[in-house]
Design a protein around this motif. Structure first.
Motif, PDB file in Angstrom:
ATOM      1  N   GLY A  66       1.116  -1.118  -0.355  1.00  0.00           N
ATOM      2  CA  GLY A  66       0.082   0.092  -0.264  1.00  0.00           C
ATOM      3  C   GLY A  66       0.520   1.130   0.072  1.00  0.00           C
ATOM      4  O   GLY A  66       1.705   0.973   0.502  1.00  0.00           O
ATOM      5  N   SER A  69      -7.255   9.865  -2.652  1.00  0.00           N
ATOM      6  CA  SER A  69      -7.759   8.767  -3.581  1.00  0.00           C
ATOM      7  C   SER A  69      -9.143   8.579  -3.426  1.00  0.00           C
ATOM      8  O   SER A  69      -9.622   7.812  -5.146  1.00  0.00           O
ATOM      9  CB  SER A  69      -7.210   7.985  -2.076  1.00  0.00           C
ATOM     10  OG  SER A  69      -7.801   6.138  -1.956  1.00  0.00           O
ATOM     11  N   SER A 111      -6.314   3.476  -5.638  1.00  0.00           N
ATOM     12  CA  SER A 111      -5.509   2.924  -4.871  1.00  0.00           C
ATOM     13  C   SER A 111      -6.148   1.145  -4.843  1.00  0.00           C
ATOM     14  O   SER A 111      -7.025   0.916  -5.077  1.00  0.00           O
ATOM     15  CB  SER A 111      -5.565   3.033  -3.541  1.00  0.00           C
ATOM     16  OG  SER A 111      -4.775   1.738  -2.542  1.00  0.00           O
TER      17      SER A 111
END
Length: 359
Positions: free
Chosen positions: A314, A322, A332
């Motif tokens: 991550g 995001s 993501s």
């Protein structure tokens, strides 16, 4: 493997306990911190009001106090049941179990803030939370107004690996809280999938999976993904279409060959690193996926193969960034997987200068 500090923070604590111990993602030697997050404490302040307003305010405060008592009662019961399940079924010493009940400040960000505050205070090495599994678009919309998934918030803010649990009600196991009523499960090994692309976060995810998730009976599957070229744009002139298509096709083939070679090299590097950490070659396999949709391809593969645990890296984008990128097809991959992968998903951030080596 040395004992770890693990924080379990879910609405259904017993489901978290079953998920992480049945797959041996946690062991009886670990120090387990159970957290129940209660509704935020009311900050109502009484000003100068007349008699009728005072009566109304008093009844409102009384109702709020009753709600707080009921929620605290549910949280206390949940902590007790989870603790007894740990002791009687999973053989965790009572001295290794710590109970916490803390108020949130409201919304997903408030709950995640409470979780992170306790995690930092106790210096835990892994946080276990639930995932509501809402759609990516809905999650992005809600995150823009301060709501949404606590799991999403923690993926972006947590300093340590986060393990997301999406229990399947059809496969949930009943838990008894009476001593001697339940027997520990016979462990037969699990399939651990690591998504690997050669990045720093992928290296961190692979190393963490070997150290903290893999057991001698487990099988490791290293998945690399080659992003296939997108479709060619439409062109009206037939002659131009022929020329453009030939050139574009040649470029696409060249790009695909280069990406495939990079994926093969990355997979070989990953296997060598895993073998160097003591995992037998017979317990390792590789899979290469070719698709233009990384998140979709990963989801389809791991769900169809029945993976017990999926581990990925991550990058820790902010919630706003995001959310906005998800509207244009970016964002993501780990957040996408959090809403689509069945079972357990561990997201490991890139190592930072201030991070502990054990994390």
């Amino acid at each position: 493997m040395p004992p770890r500090k693990v924080l379990l923070a879910m609405n259904e604590l017993h489901a978290a306990v079953e998920a992480v111990f049945n797959t041996q993602c946690c062991l009886p030697t670990d120090e387990i911190h159970l957290l129940e997050v209660t509704p935020p404490v009311s900050d109502t302040i009484m000003g100068l009001v007349d008699a009728s307003d005072m009566v109304f305010t008093a009844s409102t405060l009384q109702a709020q106090a009753q709600t707080v008592l009921e929620e605290d009662g549910k949280a206390t019961k949940s902590l007790l049941e989870a603790s007894e399940l740990l002791v009687f079924k999973h053989l965790v010493p009572a001295s290794n179990i710590h109970q916490h009940m803390l108020p949130s400040t409201g919304g997903a960000s408030g709950v995640s803030g409470t979780v992170l505050e306790l995690a930092r205070r106790e210096a835990v090495g892994m946080i276990v939370v639930g995932s509501r599994g809402m759609g990516v678009v809905k999650s992005s919309l809600m995150s823009l107004v301060g709501l949404g998934s606590v799991g999403d918030a923690l993926l972006k803010e947590a300093y340590c690996p986060v393990l997301l649990v999406r229990p399947d009600p059809a496969n949930s196991r009943g838990s008894s809280t009476e001593e001697g009523a339940a027997e520990p499960m016979t462990y037969e090994g699990k399939r651990v999938c690591v998504a690997y692309d050669g990045s720093l976060s992928a290296d961190a995810a692979l190393s963490w999976a070997i150290k903290h998730i893999m057991r001698p009976e487990d099988h490791l599957v290293i998945v690399t993904i080659v992003v296939s070229p997108s479709q060619f744009p439409a062109v009206d002139d037939p002659a131009a279409v022929t020329i453009f298509s030939q050139e574009a096709f040649a470029q696409a083939q060249q790009a695909l060959a280069s990406a495939t070679a990079s994926a093969v090299s990355a997979a070989e590097t990953a296997v060598a690193a895993v073998e160097a950490q003591g995992v037998p070659k017979s317990n390792i396999s590789q899979t290469m996926l070719i698709d233009s949709d990384v998140g979709g391809a990963l989801t389809q593969y791991v769900n169809s193969q029945g993976m017990s645990v999926v581990v990925c890296g991550g990058h820790g984008m902010s919630a706003m960034r995001s959310a906005m990128q998800s509207f244009i097809g970016l964002g993501s991959v780990s957040t996408y997987l959090a809403h689509t992968v069945h079972g357990l998903l561990a997201v490991v951030r890139e190592p930072t200068p201030t991070a502990s080596p054990d994390q």
